[in-house]
Design a protein around this motif. Structure first.
Motif, short mmCIF file in Angstrom:
data_model
loop_
_atom_site.label_atom_id
_atom_site.label_comp_id
_atom_site.label_asym_id
_atom_site.label_seq_id
_atom_site.Cartn_x
_atom_site.Cartn_y
_atom_site.Cartn_z
N ALA A 146 9.18 15.87 2.51
CA ALA A 146 8.50 15.37 1.10
C ALA A 146 7.86 16.34 0.11
CB ALA A 146 7.41 14.19 1.53
N LEU A 175 0.46 11.69 -11.04
CA LEU A 175 -0.09 11.50 -9.34
C LEU A 175 -1.17 10.58 -8.55
CD1 LEU A 175 1.18 12.85 -5.87
CD2 LEU A 175 -0.61 13.97 -6.09
N GLY A 186 0.27 9.30 -3.03
CA GLY A 186 1.85 9.24 -2.49
C GLY A 186 2.52 8.85 -3.49
N ALA A 187 2.74 9.20 -4.84
CA ALA A 187 3.85 8.38 -6.23
C ALA A 187 3.99 9.09 -7.00
CB ALA A 187 4.26 6.77 -5.54
N ARG A 240 6.55 3.68 -11.23
CA ARG A 240 6.09 4.43 -9.40
C ARG A 240 6.96 5.03 -9.15
NH1 ARG A 240 0.89 4.90 -6.83
NH2 ARG A 240 1.32 5.20 -4.49
N ASP A 263 8.13 7.05 -5.15
CA ASP A 263 8.57 7.52 -3.91
C ASP A 263 9.34 7.37 -3.15
OD1 ASP A 263 7.55 5.07 -3.07
OD2 ASP A 263 6.45 5.92 -1.65
N THR A 264 9.52 8.77 -2.27
CA THR A 264 11.04 8.83 -1.87
C THR A 264 10.26 8.10 -0.24
OG1 THR A 264 11.84 10.78 -2.97
CG2 THR A 264 13.16 9.66 -1.08
N HIS A 265 10.79 6.88 0.01
CA HIS A 265 10.64 6.21 1.59
C HIS A 265 10.67 7.19 2.49
CE1 HIS A 265 8.45 2.52 -0.54
NE2 HIS A 265 9.76 2.83 -0.87
N GLY A 312 6.73 10.55 1.52
CA GLY A 312 6.50 11.15 0.08
C GLY A 312 7.27 11.21 -1.08
N ILE A 313 7.30 12.16 -1.73
CA ILE A 313 7.61 12.38 -3.11
C ILE A 313 8.85 13.85 -3.03
CG2 ILE A 313 7.29 13.48 -5.68
CD1 ILE A 313 4.05 12.39 -5.26
N ASP A 364 12.50 11.67 -7.54
CA ASP A 364 11.56 11.16 -7.94
C ASP A 364 11.60 11.48 -9.43
OD1 ASP A 364 11.04 9.31 -5.92
OD2 ASP A 364 9.64 10.13 -4.73
#
Length: 110
Positions: A17, A35, A38-39, A82, A84-86, A90-91, A95
């Motif tokens: 992340a 922010l 967490g996204a 929204r 985020d990157t699983h 995190g980000i 994103d």
């Protein structure tokens, strides 16, 4: 933001992340995003449900093309987006690429 608009999302399996400094730098490139747990998140406001759904459908097409899918909360006159990157927990740059593309859609649906 134009630099982000010209980029494409990449697979990030096994990546890491963004650090807080990189997130702050990228947030400065996309207007209205913040922010949130967490996204990155933004509320897009529209005049009616028809415009909201037009935005949601167009964003869905972009998300499918980029293979990077947001969480959406859809209301009559707004949509909360929204990202985020699983795969990195995190980000990521993906994103922000998609955030810039979501921002660019507004001119076409409103």
């Amino acid at each position: 933001m134009s630099n982000l608009l010209n980029q494409r999302c990449k697979a990030l399996e096994g990546g890491t992340a963004m650090n807080p400094e990189a997130i702050r730098d990228h947030l400065a490139q996309v207007s209205g995003w913040h922010l949130s747990s967490g996204a990155i998140e933004k509320t897009f406001n529209f005049r009616n449900y028809h415009e909201t759904l037009g935005f949601v459908n167009a964003l869905g097409w972009i998300a499918n093309t980029e293979d990077h899918h947001p969480e959406l909360r859809v209301f009559y006159d707004r949509c909360v987006v929204r990202f985020d990157t699983h795969s990195v927990g995190g980000i990521s740059i993906n994103d922000f690429i998609c955030a810039a593309k979501a921002d660019a859609l507004v001119a076409f649906v409103a």
